[in-house]
Write a protein that holds these residues in place. Structure first.
Motif, mmCIF file in Angstrom:
data_model
loop_
_atom_site.group_PDB
_atom_site.id
_atom_site.type_symbol
_atom_site.label_atom_id
_atom_site.label_comp_id
_atom_site.label_asym_id
_atom_site.label_seq_id
_atom_site.Cartn_x
_atom_site.Cartn_y
_atom_site.Cartn_z
ATOM 1 N N GLU A 116 0.952 -1.266 -0.022
ATOM 2 C CA GLU A 116 0.035 0.184 -0.239
ATOM 3 C C GLU A 116 0.895 1.278 0.100
ATOM 4 N N LEU A 117 0.386 2.243 -0.801
ATOM 5 C CA LEU A 117 1.192 3.579 -0.995
ATOM 6 C C LEU A 117 0.243 4.577 -0.676
ATOM 7 N N SER A 118 0.299 5.487 -0.276
ATOM 8 C CA SER A 118 -0.328 6.843 0.035
ATOM 9 C C SER A 118 -0.456 7.377 -1.885
ATOM 10 N N GLU A 143 2.741 9.390 -2.065
ATOM 11 C CA GLU A 143 3.945 8.337 -2.573
ATOM 12 C C GLU A 143 3.836 7.741 -3.786
ATOM 13 N N ALA A 144 2.844 7.429 -4.067
ATOM 14 C CA ALA A 144 2.666 6.847 -5.589
ATOM 15 C C ALA A 144 2.974 7.824 -6.518
ATOM 16 N N GLU A 154 7.685 6.606 -4.972
ATOM 17 C CA GLU A 154 8.252 6.014 -4.083
ATOM 18 C C GLU A 154 8.182 4.483 -3.947
ATOM 19 N N LEU A 155 7.569 3.997 -4.754
ATOM 20 C CA LEU A 155 7.409 2.437 -4.799
ATOM 21 C C LEU A 155 8.655 1.711 -4.461
#
Length: 135
Positions: free
Chosen positions: A119-121, A124-125, A129-130
């Motif tokens: 899961e990414l905010s 972040e996505a 930032e993965l």
């Protein structure tokens, strides 16, 4: 005088319409990042690496499906693992780039193959930032 006022009104209308149309932010983004396999790695013969063919990680290689889900669990974009590189003995890193991910979610879930989601905010996505790891 009437002609000048009408002309000014037309110019103002055209300016307002074109100024608004050009400033819109794209409704999608490209989700970028990396996926790292830390176990059962082999070189692939093309300068990259992959999960060893006789291991439980043989589905992890360049071209493996990457799926992006929205907060409701719906598939919103698909891509695949990109170029790979052995970054340390037994550790293989893959580029991830999934285009046309719709903006507007509070978070996203990313899945490589069938290996579960990360899961990414939204921030972040969108910021690339993965950084997922398996092994």
């Amino acid at each position: 005088m009437t002609g000048a006022l009408a002309g000014a009104a037309v110019v103002g209308l055209v300016w307002a319409v074109t100024a608004d149309a050009g400033g819109d932010e794209p409704a999608t983004f490209t989700l970028n990042g990396s996926f790292t396999l830390t176990d059962e790695v082999q070189r692939d013969g093309d300068g990259g690496c992959a999960g060893r063919y006789d291991s439980g990680y043989d589905d992890i290689q360049e071209g493996t499906d990457v799926t992006v889900y929205n907060a409701a669990g719906d598939v919103v974009a698909k891509g695949e693992l990109g170029a790979s590189e052995e970054i340390a003995t037994g550790t293989c890193a893959f580029d991830v780039s999934v285009a046309d991910v719709p903006k507007g979610e509070t978070f996203y879930k990313v899945e490589v193959s069938h290996r579960g989601t990360v899961e990414l905010s939204a921030e972040e996505a969108e910021n690339g930032e993965l950084a997922a790891t398996l092994g």
